[in-house]
Every structure is written in C-alpha cells, then in structure tokens.
Scaffold this motif. Structure first.
Motif, short mmCIF file in Angstrom:
data_model
loop_
_atom_site.label_atom_id
_atom_site.label_comp_id
_atom_site.label_asym_id
_atom_site.label_seq_id
_atom_site.Cartn_x
_atom_site.Cartn_y
_atom_site.Cartn_z
N ARG A 1 1.18 -1.50 -0.90
CA ARG A 1 -0.17 0.14 -0.01
C ARG A 1 0.85 1.16 0.24
O ARG A 1 0.01 2.18 -0.28
CB ARG A 1 -1.02 0.05 1.48
N VAL A 2 2.52 1.29 0.32
CA VAL A 2 3.00 2.10 0.47
C VAL A 2 3.88 1.89 -0.92
O VAL A 2 4.32 1.54 -1.72
CB VAL A 2 3.73 2.48 1.78
N THR B 1 6.02 7.29 1.57
CA THR B 1 5.49 7.02 3.40
C THR B 1 6.33 7.95 3.96
O THR B 1 6.92 8.69 4.98
CB THR B 1 5.21 5.98 3.46
N ARG C 1 -5.21 15.32 20.68
CA ARG C 1 -4.93 15.05 20.59
C ARG C 1 -4.17 13.69 19.64
O ARG C 1 -4.33 11.95 20.04
CB ARG C 1 -5.75 14.62 19.26
N LEU D 1 -1.27 10.96 20.15
CA LEU D 1 -1.18 9.40 21.39
C LEU D 1 0.76 9.90 21.49
O LEU D 1 0.17 8.56 22.67
CB LEU D 1 -1.19 9.15 20.12
N CYS E 1 3.39 8.56 19.76
CA CYS E 1 4.21 7.83 18.93
C CYS E 1 5.38 8.86 18.38
O CYS E 1 4.99 9.95 18.46
CB CYS E 1 2.69 7.04 17.98
N ALA F 1 1.28 10.57 7.92
CA ALA F 1 0.99 9.47 8.83
C ALA F 1 0.98 9.19 9.94
O ALA F 1 0.45 8.19 10.42
CB ALA F 1 2.70 9.14 9.08
N PRO G 1 -1.57 8.81 12.93
CA PRO G 1 -3.10 8.25 13.20
C PRO G 1 -4.07 9.33 13.40
O PRO G 1 -5.03 8.25 13.92
CB PRO G 1 -2.45 7.51 14.28
N VAL G 2 -3.68 10.47 14.18
CA VAL G 2 -4.76 11.34 14.71
C VAL G 2 -4.92 12.66 13.86
O VAL G 2 -5.49 13.25 14.32
CB VAL G 2 -4.41 11.67 16.18
N ASP G 3 -4.55 12.70 12.90
CA ASP G 3 -4.30 13.04 12.23
C ASP G 3 -4.08 14.54 12.59
O ASP G 3 -4.83 15.77 12.14
CB ASP G 3 -6.31 13.80 11.54
N GLY H 1 -11.73 15.33 10.14
CA GLY H 1 -10.05 15.29 9.68
C GLY H 1 -10.03 16.19 8.25
O GLY H 1 -10.55 16.46 7.42
N THR H 2 -8.82 15.67 8.06
CA THR H 2 -8.30 16.17 6.44
C THR H 2 -8.97 15.71 5.73
O THR H 2 -9.92 16.03 4.17
CB THR H 2 -6.71 15.92 6.90
N ARG H 3 -8.95 14.37 5.98
CA ARG H 3 -10.07 12.92 4.72
C ARG H 3 -10.63 12.49 5.44
O ARG H 3 -11.84 11.77 5.14
CB ARG H 3 -8.98 12.31 4.00
N GLU H 4 -10.41 11.81 6.81
CA GLU H 4 -11.02 11.22 7.24
C GLU H 4 -11.66 12.03 9.06
O GLU H 4 -10.90 12.49 9.14
CB GLU H 4 -10.74 9.71 7.84
N ARG I 1 -10.62 12.59 13.02
CA ARG I 1 -9.97 12.65 13.82
C ARG I 1 -10.85 13.19 15.42
O ARG I 1 -11.88 13.43 15.36
CB ARG I 1 -9.33 13.47 13.70
N PRO I 2 -10.01 13.42 16.17
CA PRO I 2 -10.47 12.86 17.76
C PRO I 2 -10.58 14.18 17.99
O PRO I 2 -10.02 15.25 16.91
CB PRO I 2 -9.43 11.78 18.21
N PHE J 1 -11.52 17.19 20.64
CA PHE J 1 -12.61 17.51 22.26
C PHE J 1 -12.97 18.40 22.63
O PHE J 1 -12.17 20.03 22.32
CB PHE J 1 -11.15 17.68 23.19
N VAL K 1 -8.90 4.89 23.87
CA VAL K 1 -6.91 5.37 24.30
C VAL K 1 -6.53 6.39 25.03
O VAL K 1 -6.05 6.60 25.92
CB VAL K 1 -6.90 4.96 22.78
N ALA L 1 3.50 3.86 16.76
CA ALA L 1 2.21 3.81 16.32
C ALA L 1 1.41 2.58 17.24
O ALA L 1 -0.07 3.27 17.37
CB ALA L 1 2.08 4.19 15.07
N ALA M 1 -1.99 3.70 19.35
CA ALA M 1 -3.30 3.76 19.11
C ALA M 1 -4.16 2.79 20.14
O ALA M 1 -5.76 2.78 20.16
CB ALA M 1 -3.49 3.91 17.68
N ALA N 1 -3.00 2.84 12.59
CA ALA N 1 -2.09 3.92 12.80
C ALA N 1 -0.77 3.60 11.89
O ALA N 1 -0.50 4.36 11.81
CB ALA N 1 -2.00 3.59 14.45
N PRO O 1 2.35 3.48 10.28
CA PRO O 1 2.27 4.56 8.70
C PRO O 1 2.63 3.92 7.94
O PRO O 1 2.55 4.62 6.32
CB PRO O 1 3.82 5.46 9.29
N GLU O 2 2.98 2.22 7.45
CA GLU O 2 3.82 2.28 6.37
C GLU O 2 2.68 1.11 6.26
O GLU O 2 3.05 -0.09 5.59
CB GLU O 2 5.45 1.33 7.67
N GLY O 3 1.26 0.56 6.41
CA GLY O 3 0.74 0.15 6.31
C GLY O 3 0.64 -1.77 6.46
O GLY O 3 0.51 -2.26 5.69
#
Lengths: 336, 266
Positions: A33-34, A54, A230, A232, A234, A318, A320-322, B26-29, B31-32, B34, B56, B161, B165, B217, B219-221
């Motif tokens: 996928r990358v 990536t 938000r 996390l 990482c 990259a 996970p929480v945008d 969020g930008t595309r999907e 996002r959390p 508060f 989490v 990550a 997560a 989460a 980043p490398e899929g």
C-alpha cells in the motif's frame, strides 16, 4: 546552471547509463500500500502513481540503524573496527521531490554543527540527488509556505521537470554535470521557458518569516496543549520526516564482541527526555509537541540559518490522529 | 446524531461534564475531537467505523485528569471500556459513556458494567479484506508465513504508533522501554521488529477486542492487527470465547477456574 532537454524515450537510456556508472540507484518503488525508496535494478520498477513516499529519502544519508564501530575482545586485547568510509556505496538518489532535496540543508547543518560526522558526510559526498518537479500535490503539501516550491532546485544536483514528451533538465551542481556527461549526446539546449506550466499548484498558506518571529515568543502559549490534546505520543511524524535528525546511541554486546549503533529517536516519545532520576523536563505531550514545532521553526532557524521543515506533509499523512502540521501552523499564524 | 449532540450540549451547559471526547471531520477521515463548549459539539461527526478507538484517551492522565468526561464510543470503544474496567483502569471515574447504535439509537451507559449485554449482541468480525488475507496466510506453510511477515516487518520503523493507538496498551513502562534488562533491541532491525510485534500481540492475547486501531495507525500500512485477529480466532476455537465478548469473568487467558482441564497450574 545549464538548462537542457531530454526526450521521453531517451530518459530510460540515460538512466541505464547512470545505473552502470554507480553502485546503486535508489528510487521510489511501490510495496503493497505504500511507496518507498529502495535500490532499483530496472527503470520499470520505479513508481510513478503517487504524490509522496511514506518515508523520506533521508535514510540514504542517515539510516534507521547504523553501526558506529564494532569490537572483538581477545583476552586483554581489544580490537576495534571503526566505520570504514570505503564501505559507503556511490549512489544516485533518483526521483526525489524538491521538498526531499531541500532537506539536505538542515541535515548538513546538524551533522556538521561542531563535530563533522564522517558517516553522514561520506554518504552525502557519494550521493547524487536527481529530483523531479511535482506535477501533482495534495492537500497536505505546503512547500511554498516554507520557502520551497514544486519546481524548486535547492538541494538537488539535477532537477527534472517532465513535459508531455520529455523532461527539462536543470543541472545545478558539478555532481549533476557528471551525470549528464554520461550521455551528453541525449541532451539538447532548452529554451522554451515554459517550466512553470508543468508544475503543480501549491498555495502558500502562511508567511514563514512572520511565523518564526511569532513562535519565538510563544513558549508559554496555551496553543500547544490545545493542538496536542489528541496526539498519541508515537514517533511516526519524526520517523517519516525528511529533516528530523534526533538519534539514540545503543550498545549491542554479544559476549566477547559487540557493536555500538546509532538509531533514530523521536521527541514525541515520553522517554526521550526522561532523566535517570525519574524527572522528565518534558513530562506532557503538550511540551513534546511544542518542542517539535519550536525546534523546526524557532531553534533550528536561530542556530543554523535553515528551517527544520520542507513542507512535504509526510507527518500529517502518517499521523494516526490526523495532526495536520499545515493546519496547526496556519492556526498559529492566525493567532493575534 | 442530533440526539447525541443535544445530550452532550445539555451535559456541558449543566456542568455535568467539562469535556466531551468524540470525532470531527479531519483532513480526509474523522479525527479525535475534544469539545468543551456547545458550539464545539456542533462540529461532531460519528460512525461506528471510525478510527482511532477513543477509549485510548481514558488512560491518558494528562487528558482526563481534573475533567468530567463524556466519551462518544464506537462499538469497539465500548468493548475496550468493558475490558479496561475489568482491569481496574477506569478507576472510580464516572465517565459518561455515550453511543449511537448502528440503527441510530442513542445509548447512554451509566457504568462500564452496563455495556456487557449490549456488545455481546454484536459479534466482532474482521472486514472481508482482512478475512481474505488471514485465509491466505492460513493456507501458507509456516516458512512461507514467516517470510511474508518478515517482509512486512522489514518496513517497520519502530514508531510504536500501533502501541500508541491501542486502548489496551496502557502500561506506564512498556517492555520495549525497559532497558535494565533490555528485553528487546530498541533499534529497528528485522529481528527486533519481529520481537516487538510478537511481544505486543502476546501481551494483548485474550485482552484485544479486535478494533483494528493498531493496523489503522501504522504509517507503513503493515496489517499488524491481523496478528491480533488470528489470536482472537484461536481463542474462540480453544476456549469458546467469541471475539469482542464481554470479559464477565475476566480476560480469558488471565483467569483460572478449578474446572479447567489443564492441571499444570494446580
């Protein structure tokens, strides 16, 4: 700087000449996928259907994990094997984006700050960077806000801009000239002057000079807590970043022999600044997020005459929480 | 969604909560997000498919300390809260747990224990794509499978990550952060990347709810969540505990019953 032109059908021919003249060509290839940088044997392996890899290309100069030295104990004698500069291959980094090429400035600065890092500098000397202008960008890109651009030549030895039937070839350095000399007959002079029409549009979203000035006085701002809520904690943002250069030193002892390693580290981790006493000067994610942005936009510019960000947008993609860095920087820019 | 927003506004305005943790676009999907004011709440969005798993944040003291919290939960987040409560990670905190069921019914759980009956009605199933990959891996020989995962983990950059997560990865000092002794090499390398993932998955065996936040989460899929999913399958086969079911008597691998057929522990 020469500006030349090469026909589409000749690019693969030139590439083969380059491949034959160096130890390795490293270029973007698709893996599941990358899209990632990898050693490439054939021109056809190189990925074309992507906006950004990536991970950045920094690994070619500053690997994830590298050996500083190894040792072997024989009774009371210890034989130490130091890093051997001759082991570094002569490489061509093919088809990086201008934002990756621009990352050599903060990397050069940090690895030559006081101590001249032999490993980094050897890799740098033996790597020729062929960048390709961006014909597409996405909503995470913001190179134009940090002094770059879709067709920016800074940091490249050669910049290619693909046209409909070939490529404009801007030869920026002597290293670049050597690559062109490999197939000199394939190149003609370029005079059309229409490079800009092949470039992606990347709107500028803030004035980085004003932003730097503003951030200088923002250490105690509440914005860091608000933005990082938000997060996390990482290390994805730092590890995909083309300019993040923090590393850890680790021992790998195995009985009578062993090695000392340098590996990537990230200021996003809680343990990054944890003292032996148990005290942690950056005990909250807010303070770690502040460090990330201040380092890039305040501390590095103050000390090294370079920015710590090239606007590639990888950290945002990259995360996970945008945690969208372009959005966060724009909102800092708008604070009165 | 309007009912959910109205409830959160009511709580915020009455001072019953000071913070609502939910999602916004969020930008595309998603996002959390508060929320601290009724105006914030207007921006909330929700779907049971959203990532990451918001449970989490409940074990992050700097986020929830001194706050009266409402948490907008996907079904996965509800499952995580049921497990976190069993592991004494929710403490005495009175979180308001709010959820929209797949048929858009507003549900408010007064305590984590009230979640059990609801989540047991809804099986935790992997996506079709995940099931397809698991079947492909099952059909491989062990050496082929090892090679497949080794290729995947060669991409791992040890950003953790996947750990960050995961609602169930709440250890204050993770095994990889421990350096006396150094159980797992902290640098990225094919062997240590694999060691880390094996440890992560084994520590979650019987505790993972199958939300897939770890894989989402990465980043490398790398589909790291499939390792967890496989263990959920194994647990169902061996112990008859379907994935995502409430741990009414504690997590399946953490409890012992006198009638267990294995007697090594006696």
């Amino acid at each position: 700087m020469d500006t030349l032109y090469i026909k589409k059908s000749d690019i693969a021919v030139w590439w083969a000449a380059i491949k034959g003249a160096c130890d390795h060509v490293v270029a973007p290839v698709r893996k599941d996928r990358v899209v990632e940088f990898a050693r490439v044997e054939n021109y056809e392996e190189i990925a074309t259907d992507y906006v950004q890899t990536t991970r950045s290309a920094k690994e070619v100069l500053f690997p994830r994990t590298e050996r500083l030295f190894s040792y072997q104990k024989n009774g009371r004698d210890i034989e130490v094997k130091d890093f051997d500069p001759q082991s570094v291959p002569v490489q061509v980094l093919w088809q990086v984006r201008p934002c990756d090429a621009a990352s050599v400035f903060p990397l050069d600065a940090v690895f030559n700050w006081d101590y001249k890092d032999v490993m980094y500098n050897t890799r740098r000397e033996r790597t020729t960077i062929v960048a390709v202008s961006c014909s597409t960008a996405d909503e995470y890109c913001f190179c134009t806000s940090v002094g770059g651009g879709a067709g920016d030549t800074r940091g490249s030895d050669i910049l290619l801009t693909y046209t409909t039937d070939g490529a404009i070839v801007e030869v920026v350095t002597e290293r670049g000239e050597k690559l062109v000399a490999l197939s000199q007959n394939l190149f003609t002079a370029y005079t059309a002057g229409d490079k800009d029409s092949y470039l992606a549009s990347v709107p500028q979203v803030f004035d980085v000079e004003k932003l730097k000035e503003k951030m200088h006085g923002m250490f105690d701002s509440t914005v860091w807590k608000e933005q990082s809520e938000r997060c996390l904690g990482c290390g994805a943002c730092a590890y995909v970043c083309p300019t993040c250069s923090c590393f850890d030193i680790q021992e790998n002892p195995k009985g009578s022999c062993g090695e000392r390693l340098r590996c990537w580290d990230s200021c996003g981790f809680a343990q990054f600044t944890l003292h032996t006493s148990g005290h942690n000067p950056r005990s909250t994610q807010a303070s770690r997020w502040r460090q990330r942005l201040m380092h890039k936009f305040s501390y590095i510019p103050q000390r090294q005459d370079s920015l710590g960000c090239t606007g590639c947008g990888r950290c945002s993609r990259a995360c996970p929480v945008d945690m969208n860095i372009k959005e966060h920087l724009s909102s800092i820019d708008k604070i009165q | 969604m309007d009912k959910l927003k109205a409830k959160l506004k009511e709580w915020l305005e009455a001072g019953e909560i000071t913070l609502a943790i939910g999602y916004k676009q969020g930008t595309r999907e998603a996002r959390p997000f508060f929320c601290r004011t009724a105006e914030d709440v207007e921006q909330m969005v929700f779907s049971n498919d959203f990532q990451p798993n918001l449970a989490v944040y409940l074990s992050k003291k700097e986020v929830v300390k001194d706050e009266k919290v409402a948490i907008v939960c996907t079904i996965s987040a509800l499952r995580s809260i049921a497990y976190l409560a069993r592991e004494n990670q929710i403490g005495q905190s009175q979180y308001k747990i709010i959820h929209l069921s797949p048929n858009d019914e507003l549900m408010i759980f007064r305590s984590p224990w009230d979640i059990d009956a609801y989540i047991e009605e809804i099986p935790s199933t992997p996506s079709e794509e995940d099931r397809r990959v698991i079947e492909m891996l099952d059909a491989m020989t062990p050496s082929e499978r090892w090679a497949w995962w080794a290729a995947q983990f060669s991409k791992c950059i040890k950003c953790y990550a996947c750990r960050a997560a995961c609602p169930m990865c709440y250890c204050t000092r993770c095994i990889v952060d421990n350096n006396r002794p150094q159980w797992i090499d902290p640098w990225a390398s094919p062997l240590s990347n694999m060691e880390w993932q094996i440890n992560r998955v084994m520590h979650l065996a019987g505790r993972c709810v199958g939300c897939g936040a770890c894989g989402a989460a990465c980043p490398e899929g790398i589909p790291v969540h499939l390792l967890n999913r496989k263990i959920l399958d194994n647990i169902e086969e061996n112990f008859g505990m379907p994935a995502g079911i409430a741990p009414r008597e504690g997590a399946v691998l953490n409890t012992y019953k006198p009638e267990d057929k294995e007697n090594f522990i006696k």
